[in-house]
Design a protein around this motif. Structure first.
Motif, PDB file in Angstrom:
ATOM      1  N   TYR A 251       3.304 -11.040  -8.075  1.00  0.00           N
ATOM      2  CA  TYR A 251       2.170 -11.612  -8.805  1.00  0.00           C
ATOM      3  C   TYR A 251       0.856 -10.979  -8.350  1.00  0.00           C
ATOM      4  N   ILE A 252       0.727 -10.750  -7.042  1.00  0.00           N
ATOM      5  CA  ILE A 252      -0.491 -10.119  -6.508  1.00  0.00           C
ATOM      6  C   ILE A 252      -0.651  -8.714  -7.087  1.00  0.00           C
ATOM      7  N   ASN A 253       0.432  -7.944  -7.094  1.00  0.00           N
ATOM      8  CA  ASN A 253       0.379  -6.582  -7.629  1.00  0.00           C
ATOM      9  C   ASN A 253       0.070  -6.572  -9.125  1.00  0.00           C
ATOM     10  N   ASP A 254       0.759  -7.440  -9.866  1.00  0.00           N
ATOM     11  CA  ASP A 254       0.598  -7.446 -11.326  1.00  0.00           C
ATOM     12  C   ASP A 254      -0.767  -7.962 -11.756  1.00  0.00           C
ATOM     13  N   THR A 255      -1.315  -8.926 -11.005  1.00  0.00           N
ATOM     14  CA  THR A 255      -2.574  -9.559 -11.400  1.00  0.00           C
ATOM     15  C   THR A 255      -3.797  -8.807 -10.892  1.00  0.00           C
ATOM     16  N   PHE A 256      -3.747  -8.372  -9.642  1.00  0.00           N
ATOM     17  CA  PHE A 256      -4.933  -7.771  -9.017  1.00  0.00           C
ATOM     18  C   PHE A 256      -4.813  -6.260  -8.799  1.00  0.00           C
ATOM     19  N   GLY A 257      -3.625  -5.718  -9.028  1.00  0.00           N
ATOM     20  CA  GLY A 257      -3.445  -4.276  -8.865  1.00  0.00           C
ATOM     21  C   GLY A 257      -2.790  -3.923  -7.541  1.00  0.00           C
ATOM     22  N   HIS A 258      -2.231  -2.710  -7.476  1.00  0.00           N
ATOM     23  CA  HIS A 258      -1.487  -2.291  -6.286  1.00  0.00           C
ATOM     24  C   HIS A 258      -2.399  -2.070  -5.081  1.00  0.00           C
ATOM     25  N   GLU A 259      -3.659  -1.750  -5.326  1.00  0.00           N
ATOM     26  CA  GLU A 259      -4.582  -1.565  -4.201  1.00  0.00           C
ATOM     27  C   GLU A 259      -4.772  -2.877  -3.447  1.00  0.00           C
ATOM     28  N   GLU A 260      -4.925  -3.970  -4.197  1.00  0.00           N
ATOM     29  CA  GLU A 260      -5.045  -5.284  -3.562  1.00  0.00           C
ATOM     30  C   GLU A 260      -3.728  -5.685  -2.917  1.00  0.00           C
TER      31      GLU A 260
END
Length: 352
Positions: free
Chosen positions: A249-258
């Motif tokens: 969810y973190i990757n999909d929502t905020f991007g792989h950098e986050e």
């Protein structure tokens, strides 16, 4: 001349071969390779300079003493550049200007020694004499090596102890070479030992590159497999599998950098709290394995609870499974058990 051949043949060969390895090494950045190359070239130059100084000391030409003052200045002023460059190679923060001060002071004092007896003095009769600050160049070199011990290349705690031991061993060999040269008159050893130190440091950092996960500072999957093979049927230990909750969810929502930032922060907390308790391995994208050979379940549980509390401040959480592996059992059964326990823990957390 025979002394020069015996003293320099091996370090010269080793440094030239190291130059070749640096030029074909794509593991390190261009900056890191450039600094390694600079350290090697300076060491090679100083081997040549000290060899010339050794040759000049036996000459009887009237003006040879002036050339010896120059070779002595280069010898004493440039030697400490090598550990300073090695320190910069993997230094993670911006290199502070204050770290250059000992190098500058040493160079200035050595320069004035060309004219007056401070660090060294070569008389018009070509005789060498030590100055009152003779110890300064060696102290400057040891200062930078000490900084490498206190600020090791390893990003987090794991791997630091091994690197610190390696740097301490290099420092010990440099001290030994200084003692042999100063007290027992063994000539042309110092930069041979320095060459050995550069080669050892280069090899150790290449090993670290393959052992440590570059993003998180945890040991990688390959090192975990090695640890499992060493532990299998040989030693009891505690095994704990940790998996970050909602990482997709973190990757999909905020991007792989986050997502990467979350991984870095997560691993920082886990490694910090597991210091001297367990070795941390990153075995998957957001999956970490803890292996503790001496600690009991209560100690690890306390560290896990502390980690959960600190991670909650950044709205991160994790599920885990833990078991005590006994050497008489199959370790693969233990790994399957903690995988099952971890998913049960994750399911329980999602139902709350």
């Amino acid at each position: 001349m025979r002394t020069l051949v015996y003293s320099n043949a091996v370090p010269l060969t080793g440094l030239l071969f190291l130059l070749y390895l640096i030029n074909i090494n794509y593991l390190f950045s261009k900056k890191q390779n450039r600094l390694f190359r600079s350290a090697v070239l300076i060491n090679l130059g100083l081997i040549v300079i000290t060899s010339l100084d050794y040759i000049f000391r036996w000459q009887e030409e009237p003006s040879i003493w002036y050339l010896r003052r120059i070779t002595s200045f280069l010898n004493f002023s440039c030697g400490s550049i090598i550990p300073m460059l090695l320190m910069r190679i993997f230094y993670k923060e911006k290199f502070k200007k204050i770290f250059y001060i000992p190098l500058i002071i040493n160079a200035v004092v050595c320069f004035f020694s060309i004219f007056v007896n401070i660090v060294f003095y070569i008389g018009t009769d070509n005789n060498y004499d030590r100055g009152i600050l003779f110890f300064l160049p060696a102290a400057t070199t040891l200062f930078y090596l000490a900084l490498m011990i206190f600020f090791p290349a390893q990003k987090y705690d794991q791997g630091k102890k091994t690197e610190q031991i390696i740097i301490a061993a290099i420092m010990a060999t440099i001290i030994l070479s200084i003692i042999l040269e100063v007290k027992y008159r063994y000539y042309c050893l110092n930069y041979g030992f320095s060459a050995l130190g550069i080669i050892i440091y280069y090899i150790s950092q290449n090993i670290n590159f393959f052992a440590i996960d570059s993003l998180t500072g945890a040991y990688n999957r390959q090192m975990f497999n090695l640890a499992v093979s060493k532990t299998q049927s040989k030693q009891d230990c505690m095994l704990c599998l940790i998996d970050i909750n909602h990482f997709k969810y973190i990757n999909d929502t905020f991007g792989h950098e986050e997502g990467d930032k979350a991984l870095v922060f997560f691993s920082e907390i886990i490694i910090k709290n597991m210091r001297k308790i367990a070795t941390v391995y990153r075995t998957g994208g957001d999956e970490f394995m803890l292996v503790a050979k001496k600690e009991n379940e209560t100690v690890i549980q306390d560290a896990i609870d502390k980690s959960k509390m600190e991670l909650s401040e950044r709205k991160l959480s994790f599920a885990y499974g833990m078991t005590h592996y006994r050497a008489v059992n199959d370790i693969q059964d233990a790994l399957r058990e903690i995988d099952k326990l971890m998913y049960e823990n994750k399911k329980l957390a999602s139902e709350r």
